[in-house]
Design an enzyme around this catalytic site. Structure first.
Site, PDB file in Angstrom:
ATOM      1  N   LYS A  52       2.467 -13.124  15.697  1.00 46.30           N
ATOM      2  CA  LYS A  52       3.132 -14.398  15.427  1.00 46.30           C
ATOM      3  C   LYS A  52       2.970 -15.242  16.690  1.00 46.30           C
ATOM      4  O   LYS A  52       3.880 -15.386  17.504  1.00 46.30           O
ATOM      5  CB  LYS A  52       4.606 -14.168  15.069  1.00 46.30           C
ATOM      6  CG  LYS A  52       5.288 -15.383  14.473  1.00 46.30           C
ATOM      7  CD  LYS A  52       6.631 -14.988  13.897  1.00 46.30           C
ATOM      8  CE  LYS A  52       7.522 -16.185  13.649  1.00 46.30           C
ATOM      9  NZ  LYS A  52       7.036 -17.126  12.643  1.00 46.30           N
TER      10      LYS A  52
HETATM   11  N1  PMP Z   1       4.157 -16.865   7.392  1.00 48.15           N
HETATM   12  C1  PMP Z   1       4.331 -17.660   8.456  1.00 48.15           C
HETATM   13  C2  PMP Z   1       3.174 -18.440   8.952  1.00 48.15           C
HETATM   14  C3  PMP Z   1       5.588 -17.744   9.070  1.00 48.15           C
HETATM   15  O1  PMP Z   1       5.766 -18.543  10.123  1.00 48.15           O
HETATM   16  C4  PMP Z   1       6.676 -17.019   8.541  1.00 48.15           C
HETATM   17  C5  PMP Z   1       8.039 -17.134   9.160  1.00 48.15           C
HETATM   18  N2  PMP Z   1       8.199 -16.210  10.212  1.00 48.15           N
HETATM   19  C6  PMP Z   1       6.441 -16.190   7.437  1.00 48.15           C
HETATM   20  C7  PMP Z   1       5.174 -16.143   6.887  1.00 48.15           C
HETATM   21  C8  PMP Z   1       7.538 -15.348   6.850  1.00 48.15           C
HETATM   22  O2  PMP Z   1       7.776 -14.267   7.694  1.00 48.15           O
HETATM   23  P1  PMP Z   1       9.201 -13.577   7.775  1.00 48.15           P
HETATM   24  O3  PMP Z   1       9.547 -13.160   6.396  1.00 48.15           O
HETATM   25  O4  PMP Z   1       8.997 -12.420   8.688  1.00 48.15           O
HETATM   26  O5  PMP Z   1      10.134 -14.593   8.309  1.00 48.15           O
END
Ligand code: PMP
Length: 382
Positions: free
Chosen positions: A203
């Site tokens: 991320k």
């Molecule tokens: N894709 C992206 C690009 C994101 O930024 C997020 C948010 N973190 C998600 C998917 C969803 O991930 P999560 O369920 O871990 O929040």
């Protein structure tokens, strides 16, 4: 009233770590991250419940953070204080414990539980929740004679690894209307980075360059609902909000044109076998489709399977969004958000479908501690 941010920085090679008043939480303009996006982060959510702040899968988020950093060669021993780092490679769980402990302290120190109740009572926020934003990044350690050769090349290895955790109150991410009635979205012309470009399992800040472009494209666009009305429009006629779909989010495709994810959400597509809503198949793109391995995505896959649904991870062509019976987003901020239209085309009946609503119901109750947490996902800060 203000709060504190927890920061870990390096000054002349020494670690400086602790609580910093909100207004003083600053980094130097020559920090590597500002110039080259050398940062990774998390978004974690805490719900206001009768038992305190319920943090949803905090440990899984911090595990992903540590892994994201590792992909960029920022190792725990480079950014943990000596008592945690030890003298080798510290176990990930020890690092995760440390981050969780600070997160809990920070939520208490900033009194977010009581403040959330206050802003809700005053009507300043509809549904306040605690948002936790840790960032690990390449910083800048001002030397004794800083004007001589500051480390500002592309090579990040000469810059210290620093981090902070901020916690604050946030409100519904895609808007209350989107959650209830379904979101209007577009497919963006800005593709996700290809697998050989930036690592999507991390991320990392750099992944959000195309995301920002795609997000702006969506929130500045509108679709006319009625072709005939548009054709008949004359100068001076006025349109109202009811004439338009106003997208709140973009779906990004992979470079080869398959569905990847939203700019801050993963995506699911539901097709009824033989048109029968009792026999749905739930599709979602695989990790290899340039997506973030979302923690909500993982939660929904597990809940859906436990509810007896068939879940298939497979590449999804764009047009499958148009013919789907239901489409929904998942994410920490978005939770489970139904999608009502894609590119102005109604999804199914143009309103949230039964499978989406069923999964949303379980998820929203589970994260708020309103049903039994059989997965051990919720941790309370009292
Ligand atoms: N894709 C992206 C690009 C994101 O930024 C997020 C948010 N973190 C998600 C998917 C969803 O991930 P999560 O369920 O871990 O929040």
């Amino acid at each position: 009233m203000s709060g504190y941010i927890y920061m870990h920085r390096k000054e002349k090679g020494r670690i400086v770590e602790g609580y910093v008043p909100w207004d003083e939480a600053k980094i130097h303009v020559l920090s590597h991250v500002i110039h080259y996006s050398s940062g990774v982060f998390e978004g974690i959510r805490g719900y206001i419940t009768d038992r305190g702040v319920a943090i949803f899968r905090g440990r899984d988020h911090y595990r992903r953070l540590v892994r994201s950093a590792k992909i960029y060669r920022m190792f725990a021993q480079d950014y943990m204080p000596p008592e945690i780092a030890g003298d080798g490679i510290p176990p990930v769980e020890r690092v995760v414990d440390y981050f969780m402990r600070i997160t809990g302290e920070l939520i208490r120190k900033n009194d977010l539980y009581n403040r959330a109740k206050e802003v809700k009572e005053k009507g300043d926020m509809a549904n306040p929740f605690v948002y936790i934003r840790p960032v690990i990044y390449r910083g800048y350690d001002v030397g004794d004679d800083p004007i001589l050769k500051p480390p500002l090349g592309v090579n990040p290895l000469g810059n210290p690894v620093e981090w902070f955790i901020a916690v604050f109150l946030w409100d519904d991410y895609l808007g209350t209307e989107a959650i209830e009635k379904g979101a209007d979205v577009i497919t963006s012309a800005w593709a996700k980075n290809a697998p050989s470009t930036t690592p999507f399992m991390a991320k990392g800040a750099s992944n959000y360059a195309t995301g920002q472009l795609a997000k702006m494209e969506s929130v500045l666009s509108a679709f006319f609902k009625d072709y005939d009305k548009v054709r008949r429009l004359k100068m001076g006629d006025s349109l109202t909000r009811d004439d338009l779909f106003l997208p709140v989010e973009s779906i990004q495709l992979t470079v080869s044109g398959h569905v990847a994810e939203g700019t801050g959400e993963n995506i699911f597509v539901v097709i009824y076998r033989d048109g029968d809503p009792q026999r749905p198949i739930i599709y979602t793109p695989p990790i290899a489709a340039s997506i973030l391995p979302g923690i909500t995505r993982d939660s929904i896959i597990r809940i859906a399977k436990d509810e007896g649904y068939e879940v298939v991870e497979t590449m999804i062509p764009r047009e499958m969004l148009y013919i789907a019976d239901e489409v929904f987003f998942t994410g920490t901020a978005a939770e489970v958000t139904p999608i009502r239209t894609v590119d102005g085309i109604p999804v199914g009946a143009g309103k949230p479908g039964p499978i989406t609503l069923h999964l949303r119901e379980i998820y929203t109750k589970l994260v708020r501690g309103q049903i039994e947490d059989r997965y051990g996902w919720v941790e309370y800060v009292e």
